[in-house]
Motif scaffolding. Structure first.
Motif, PDB file in Angstrom:
ATOM      1  N   CYS A 129      10.842  -3.286 -18.002  1.00  0.00           N
ATOM      2  CA  CYS A 129      11.077  -2.555 -16.757  1.00  0.00           C
ATOM      3  C   CYS A 129       9.908  -1.628 -16.424  1.00  0.00           C
ATOM      4  N   ASP A 130       9.350  -0.961 -17.426  1.00  0.00           N
ATOM      5  CA  ASP A 130       8.161  -0.137 -17.192  1.00  0.00           C
ATOM      6  C   ASP A 130       7.041  -0.981 -16.600  1.00  0.00           C
ATOM      7  N   VAL A 131       6.851  -2.151 -17.173  1.00  0.00           N
ATOM      8  CA  VAL A 131       5.756  -3.021 -16.747  1.00  0.00           C
ATOM      9  C   VAL A 131       5.967  -3.513 -15.321  1.00  0.00           C
ATOM     10  N   ILE A 132       7.105  -4.110 -15.051  1.00  0.00           N
ATOM     11  CA  ILE A 132       7.253  -4.725 -13.728  1.00  0.00           C
ATOM     12  C   ILE A 132       7.774  -3.758 -12.664  1.00  0.00           C
ATOM     13  N   LEU A 133       8.839  -3.035 -12.957  1.00  0.00           N
ATOM     14  CA  LEU A 133       9.403  -2.163 -11.933  1.00  0.00           C
ATOM     15  C   LEU A 133       8.592  -0.892 -11.732  1.00  0.00           C
ATOM     16  N   GLY A 134       7.993  -0.399 -12.802  1.00  0.00           N
ATOM     17  CA  GLY A 134       7.104   0.757 -12.665  1.00  0.00           C
ATOM     18  C   GLY A 134       5.949   0.443 -11.728  1.00  0.00           C
ATOM     19  N   GLU A 135       5.356  -0.729 -11.897  1.00  0.00           N
ATOM     20  CA  GLU A 135       4.254  -1.136 -11.021  1.00  0.00           C
ATOM     21  C   GLU A 135       4.743  -1.464  -9.620  1.00  0.00           C
ATOM     22  N   PHE A 136       5.931  -2.017  -9.516  1.00  0.00           N
ATOM     23  CA  PHE A 136       6.523  -2.293  -8.202  1.00  0.00           C
ATOM     24  C   PHE A 136       6.652  -0.990  -7.406  1.00  0.00           C
ATOM     25  N   VAL A 137       7.202   0.048  -8.036  1.00  0.00           N
ATOM     26  CA  VAL A 137       7.366   1.349  -7.378  1.00  0.00           C
ATOM     27  C   VAL A 137       6.003   1.911  -6.987  1.00  0.00           C
ATOM     28  N   LYS A 138       5.005   1.766  -7.851  1.00  0.00           N
ATOM     29  CA  LYS A 138       3.650   2.238  -7.525  1.00  0.00           C
ATOM     30  C   LYS A 138       3.106   1.508  -6.300  1.00  0.00           C
ATOM     31  N   GLY A 139       3.352   0.197  -6.226  1.00  0.00           N
ATOM     32  CA  GLY A 139       2.908  -0.575  -5.073  1.00  0.00           C
ATOM     33  C   GLY A 139       3.600  -0.142  -3.792  1.00  0.00           C
ATOM     34  N   VAL A 140       4.908   0.085  -3.869  1.00  0.00           N
ATOM     35  CA  VAL A 140       5.664   0.559  -2.707  1.00  0.00           C
ATOM     36  C   VAL A 140       5.095   1.892  -2.234  1.00  0.00           C
ATOM     37  N   ALA A 141       4.925   2.820  -3.159  1.00  0.00           N
ATOM     38  CA  ALA A 141       4.426   4.156  -2.811  1.00  0.00           C
ATOM     39  C   ALA A 141       3.039   4.062  -2.182  1.00  0.00           C
ATOM     40  N   HIS A 142       2.161   3.286  -2.780  1.00  0.00           N
ATOM     41  CA  HIS A 142       0.792   3.152  -2.273  1.00  0.00           C
ATOM     42  C   HIS A 142       0.776   2.548  -0.873  1.00  0.00           C
ATOM     43  N   GLU A 143       1.599   1.543  -0.652  1.00  0.00           N
ATOM     44  CA  GLU A 143       1.633   0.896   0.663  1.00  0.00           C
ATOM     45  C   GLU A 143       2.161   1.846   1.723  1.00  0.00           C
ATOM     46  N   ALA A 144       3.179   2.616   1.399  1.00  0.00           N
ATOM     47  CA  ALA A 144       3.739   3.563   2.363  1.00  0.00           C
ATOM     48  C   ALA A 144       2.699   4.623   2.728  1.00  0.00           C
ATOM     49  N   ASN A 145       1.999   5.112   1.720  1.00  0.00           N
ATOM     50  CA  ASN A 145       0.968   6.125   1.952  1.00  0.00           C
ATOM     51  C   ASN A 145       0.115   6.238   0.683  1.00  0.00           C
ATOM     52  N   PRO A 146      -1.174   5.934   0.763  1.00  0.00           N
ATOM     53  CA  PRO A 146      -2.036   6.045  -0.428  1.00  0.00           C
ATOM     54  C   PRO A 146      -2.074   7.449  -1.040  1.00  0.00           C
ATOM     55  N   LYS A 147      -1.568   8.449  -0.303  1.00  0.00           N
ATOM     56  CA  LYS A 147      -1.504   9.810  -0.849  1.00  0.00           C
ATOM     57  C   LYS A 147      -0.274  10.024  -1.730  1.00  0.00           C
ATOM     58  N   PHE A 148       0.617   9.038  -1.761  1.00  0.00           N
ATOM     59  CA  PHE A 148       1.777   9.150  -2.636  1.00  0.00           C
ATOM     60  C   PHE A 148       1.360   8.795  -4.051  1.00  0.00           C
ATOM     61  N   LYS A 149       1.932   9.511  -5.019  1.00  0.00           N
ATOM     62  CA  LYS A 149       1.653   9.200  -6.421  1.00  0.00           C
ATOM     63  C   LYS A 149       2.968   9.119  -7.180  1.00  0.00           C
ATOM     64  N   THR A 150       2.962   8.288  -8.192  1.00  0.00           N
ATOM     65  CA  THR A 150       4.138   8.146  -9.045  1.00  0.00           C
ATOM     66  C   THR A 150       3.689   7.662 -10.410  1.00  0.00           C
ATOM     67  N   GLU A 151       4.418   8.059 -11.401  1.00  0.00           N
ATOM     68  CA  GLU A 151       4.183   7.562 -12.759  1.00  0.00           C
ATOM     69  C   GLU A 151       5.130   6.412 -13.065  1.00  0.00           C
ATOM     70  N   GLY A 152       5.894   5.992 -12.070  1.00  0.00           N
ATOM     71  CA  GLY A 152       6.892   4.956 -12.306  1.00  0.00           C
ATOM     72  C   GLY A 152       8.186   5.595 -12.776  1.00  0.00           C
TER      73      GLY A 152
END
Length: 174
Positions: A129-152
């Motif tokens: 889950c860290d590998v796939i969903l953590g990166e999925f959330v990072k992709g969502v955040a980045h697409e919405a706004n590159p100023k968003f940050k998340t550690e997953g």
């Protein structure tokens, strides 16, 4: 309305189909764990990095689709206050339920998922889950706004936590 194809005309009730789909989902999750194990054994870190790349891309694509479905645009994501509009669509479609939000403000969006239909199977490989969903959330955040940050994810049901928790923040230094 589009006609239902013959292969989708099931001779059982919707309730029975729900039970069968639950079994099917659990079976597919188990198969994912076997494939993940084989991938780690044969491809090691290179395999993990490729998965992360693909799930980051998938998160970005999913964010674009969710924006279309919710009628939002990139301009709606100058801050974190509208993130529930897209994040909730993912969680809802995957049968993940939550009780409100930890934080829902302009500065941050944090949520705890309290159910997951694949915890039993995914617990076989808790880092999955860290590998796939953590990166999925990072992709969502980045697409919405590159100023968003998340550690997953900071908590995961598959690791024995009482929920899955993720947080997305607005990076004001960018």
């Amino acid at each position: 309305m589009k006609e239902v194809p013959a292969y989708e005309k099931y001779p059982v009730s919707e309730e029975e189909m729900g039970k069968r789909y639950k079994n099917w989902t659990e079976g597919q999750a188990y198969q994912m764990m076997l494939l993940y194990r084989i991938g780690k054994e044969t491809g090691g870190e290179k395999f993990i990095e490729r998965l992360k790349e693909e799930y980051f891309k998938l998160g970005r694509q999913s964010a674009r689709l969710s924006m279309k479905l919710t009628g939002t645009t990139k301009e709606d994501f100058e801050d974190c206050s509208n993130l529930p509009k897209i994040c909730d669509t993912f969680d809802d479609s995957m049968a993940n339920f939550w009780d409100g939000y930890v934080e829902k403000s302009a500065d941050a969006f944090e949520k705890e998922i309290i159910t997951c239909p694949v915890v039993k199977s995914y617990s076989m490989e808790p880092d999955f889950c860290d590998v796939i969903l953590g990166e999925f959330v990072k992709g969502v955040a980045h697409e919405a706004n590159p100023k968003f940050k998340t550690e997953g994810f900071t908590k995961l049901l598959v690791k024995g936590d009482n929920c899955c928790r993720y947080r997305i923040e607005l990076d004001k230094t960018k």
